[in-house]
Design an enzyme around this catalytic site. Sequence first.
Site, PDB file in Angstrom:
ATOM      1  N   LYS A  25       0.769  -1.110   0.063  1.00 26.31           N
ATOM      2  CA  LYS A  25       0.025  -0.065   0.079  1.00 26.31           C
ATOM      3  C   LYS A  25       0.820   1.276   0.009  1.00 26.31           C
ATOM      4  O   LYS A  25       0.509   2.069  -0.733  1.00 26.31           O
ATOM      5  CB  LYS A  25      -1.000  -0.019   1.116  1.00 26.31           C
ATOM      6  CG  LYS A  25      -1.927  -1.169   1.643  1.00 26.31           C
ATOM      7  CD  LYS A  25      -2.592  -1.242   2.534  1.00 26.31           C
ATOM      8  CE  LYS A  25      -2.018  -1.006   4.023  1.00 26.31           C
ATOM      9  NZ  LYS A  25      -1.086  -2.315   4.353  1.00 26.31           N
ATOM     10  N   ARG A 139      12.233  -4.210   5.118  1.00 27.75           N
ATOM     11  CA  ARG A 139      12.192  -3.022   4.799  1.00 27.75           C
ATOM     12  C   ARG A 139      12.848  -2.184   5.436  1.00 27.75           C
ATOM     13  O   ARG A 139      12.975  -2.070   6.928  1.00 27.75           O
ATOM     14  CB  ARG A 139      10.439  -2.758   5.133  1.00 27.75           C
ATOM     15  CG  ARG A 139      10.188  -1.147   4.963  1.00 27.75           C
ATOM     16  CD  ARG A 139       8.637  -1.028   5.035  1.00 27.75           C
ATOM     17  NE  ARG A 139       7.954  -1.538   6.253  1.00 27.75           N
ATOM     18  CZ  ARG A 139       6.528  -1.623   6.234  1.00 27.75           C
ATOM     19  NH1 ARG A 139       5.875  -1.170   5.318  1.00 27.75           N
ATOM     20  NH2 ARG A 139       6.143  -2.066   7.328  1.00 27.75           N
TER      21      ARG A 139
HETATM   22  P1  AP5 Z   1       0.405   0.829   9.354  1.00 27.73           P
HETATM   23  O1  AP5 Z   1       1.730   1.867   9.239  1.00 27.73           O
HETATM   24  O2  AP5 Z   1      -0.693   1.310   8.385  1.00 27.73           O
HETATM   25  O3  AP5 Z   1       1.028  -0.526   8.433  1.00 27.73           O
HETATM   26  P2  AP5 Z   1       0.588  -1.657   7.900  1.00 27.73           P
HETATM   27  O4  AP5 Z   1      -0.958  -1.678   7.403  1.00 27.73           O
HETATM   28  O5  AP5 Z   1       0.864  -2.929   8.883  1.00 27.73           O
HETATM   29  O6  AP5 Z   1       1.237  -1.628   6.585  1.00 27.73           O
HETATM   30  P3  AP5 Z   1       2.630  -1.518   6.370  1.00 27.73           P
HETATM   31  O7  AP5 Z   1       3.137  -0.085   6.227  1.00 27.73           O
HETATM   32  O8  AP5 Z   1       3.479  -2.488   6.908  1.00 27.73           O
HETATM   33  O9  AP5 Z   1       2.621  -2.198   4.752  1.00 27.73           O
HETATM   34  P4  AP5 Z   1       2.362  -1.531   3.234  1.00 27.73           P
HETATM   35  O10 AP5 Z   1       1.338  -2.234   2.686  1.00 27.73           O
HETATM   36  O11 AP5 Z   1       2.481  -0.046   3.340  1.00 27.73           O
HETATM   37  O12 AP5 Z   1       3.950  -2.054   2.816  1.00 27.73           O
HETATM   38  P5  AP5 Z   1       5.113  -1.415   1.973  1.00 27.73           P
HETATM   39  O13 AP5 Z   1       4.547  -0.852   0.388  1.00 27.73           O
HETATM   40  O14 AP5 Z   1       5.600  -0.475   2.636  1.00 27.73           O
HETATM   41  O15 AP5 Z   1      -0.187   0.398  10.460  1.00 27.73           O
HETATM   42  C1  AP5 Z   1       1.016   0.453  11.812  1.00 27.73           C
HETATM   43  C2  AP5 Z   1       0.236   0.198  12.907  1.00 27.73           C
HETATM   44  O16 AP5 Z   1      -0.558   1.430  13.245  1.00 27.73           O
HETATM   45  C3  AP5 Z   1      -0.933  -0.927  13.009  1.00 27.73           C
HETATM   46  O17 AP5 Z   1      -0.368  -1.979  13.408  1.00 27.73           O
HETATM   47  C4  AP5 Z   1      -2.024  -0.146  14.185  1.00 27.73           C
HETATM   48  O18 AP5 Z   1      -1.218  -0.249  15.522  1.00 27.73           O
HETATM   49  C5  AP5 Z   1      -2.025   1.113  13.811  1.00 27.73           C
HETATM   50  N1  AP5 Z   1      -2.996   1.562  13.102  1.00 27.73           N
HETATM   51  C6  AP5 Z   1      -2.771   2.280  11.596  1.00 27.73           C
HETATM   52  N2  AP5 Z   1      -4.124   2.510  11.207  1.00 27.73           N
HETATM   53  C7  AP5 Z   1      -4.923   2.115  12.043  1.00 27.73           C
HETATM   54  C8  AP5 Z   1      -6.350   2.236  11.820  1.00 27.73           C
HETATM   55  N3  AP5 Z   1      -6.961   2.650  10.828  1.00 27.73           N
HETATM   56  N4  AP5 Z   1      -6.997   1.842  13.244  1.00 27.73           N
HETATM   57  C9  AP5 Z   1      -6.498   1.193  14.163  1.00 27.73           C
HETATM   58  N5  AP5 Z   1      -4.955   1.068  14.152  1.00 27.73           N
HETATM   59  C10 AP5 Z   1      -4.095   1.625  13.204  1.00 27.73           C
HETATM   60  O19 AP5 Z   1       5.738  -2.762   1.482  1.00 27.73           O
HETATM   61  C11 AP5 Z   1       6.608  -3.396   2.428  1.00 27.73           C
HETATM   62  C12 AP5 Z   1       7.961  -3.882   1.901  1.00 27.73           C
HETATM   63  O20 AP5 Z   1       7.741  -4.638   0.779  1.00 27.73           O
HETATM   64  C13 AP5 Z   1       8.895  -2.579   1.431  1.00 27.73           C
HETATM   65  O21 AP5 Z   1      10.169  -2.762   1.872  1.00 27.73           O
HETATM   66  C14 AP5 Z   1       8.592  -2.395  -0.079  1.00 27.73           C
HETATM   67  O22 AP5 Z   1       9.888  -2.038  -0.805  1.00 27.73           O
HETATM   68  C15 AP5 Z   1       8.378  -4.021  -0.375  1.00 27.73           C
HETATM   69  N6  AP5 Z   1       7.476  -4.265  -1.402  1.00 27.73           N
HETATM   70  C16 AP5 Z   1       6.202  -3.544  -1.723  1.00 27.73           C
HETATM   71  N7  AP5 Z   1       5.558  -3.704  -2.758  1.00 27.73           N
HETATM   72  C17 AP5 Z   1       6.465  -5.164  -3.241  1.00 27.73           C
HETATM   73  C18 AP5 Z   1       6.200  -5.606  -4.451  1.00 27.73           C
HETATM   74  N8  AP5 Z   1       5.194  -5.739  -5.175  1.00 27.73           N
HETATM   75  N9  AP5 Z   1       7.231  -6.783  -4.374  1.00 27.73           N
HETATM   76  C19 AP5 Z   1       8.202  -6.871  -3.525  1.00 27.73           C
HETATM   77  N10 AP5 Z   1       8.348  -6.101  -2.653  1.00 27.73           N
HETATM   78  C20 AP5 Z   1       7.479  -5.286  -2.378  1.00 27.73           C
END
Ligand code: AP5
Length: 225
Positions: A25, A139
């Site tokens: 995302k 990451r």
């Molecule tokens: P939040 O920051 O929203 O984390 P998340 O949902 O766990 O999502 P991530 O940021 O970990 O993943 P992403 O999908 O963005 O991955 P990315 O693109 O970076 O939330 C953190 C915390 O905040 C929650 O646990 C909760 O406590 C709280 N919170 C937040 N919102 C809330 C709500 N609405 N209600 C209640 N609590 C809330 O990609 C990851 C890695 O993979 C990167 O290194 C990237 O380079 C790599 N990558 C990305 N895409 C690909 C691909 N296609 N192929 C290979 N590698 C890839």
Amino acid sequence: MYWVLQLLEEKMRDNLLFGPPGSGKGTQSPIIKDEYCLCHLATGDMLRAAVAAKTPLGVKAKEAMDKGELVSDDLVVGIIDEAMKKPSCQKGFILDGFPRTVVQAQKLDEMLQKQGVKVDKVLNFAIDDAILEERITGRWIHPSSGRTYHTKFSPPKVLGVDDVTGEPLIQRKDDTAAVLKSRLEAFHKQTEPVIDYYSKKGLVANLHAEKPPKEVTVEVEKVLS
Ligand code: AP5
């Protein structure tokens, strides 16, 4: 490109990005934001900023975030309600990581109704859990810009250093295999029902989030065009 701009003049675009931790995302958001001139509201980023600044909101959110649990609905609904009023959000927005419970989705509908707008699309970053540990533990982030790298899939030119500013990269405290387990549990139990909520409204587009980033971008662009 002209037709995209024309469409934006006629109508706001409000899109939700939905998917488990590490599904991509945050990687796709800046691309969509720039291409469609939308504001990007990521509740995770906003909460991390509040934790770092030790604001009352950050103090309340920290414990749940460290454990990989969800922060209370009231806290996150409050920050989104405030953020959506920013002038930069008047052409539409991408909500990244919100709503994460059915209660949050219902509250979002109420907030949007007051502004006379609706959710346009829900982009579901569908992916198998087994792929996510490697993505999360590899990451690295440039905190001030939000730029994201990965040791294997998207490495910086110099290990541990941001390509653009030369500043150091950091790893998130919750990006460990152990905390990922709790984050995935919260996702399956509390967040997946949100997809049913929007499926019933016919708004969900499923993406193949296991594909390489550029291929996922192509899918995103098809859905939004
Ligand atoms: P939040 O920051 O929203 O984390 P998340 O949902 O766990 O999502 P991530 O940021 O970990 O993943 P992403 O999908 O963005 O991955 P990315 O693109 O970076 O939330 C953190 C915390 O905040 C929650 O646990 C909760 O406590 C709280 N919170 C937040 N919102 C809330 C709500 N609405 N209600 C209640 N609590 C809330 O990609 C990851 C890695 O993979 C990167 O290194 C990237 O380079 C790599 N990558 C990305 N895409 C690909 C691909 N296609 N192929 C290979 N590698 C890839």
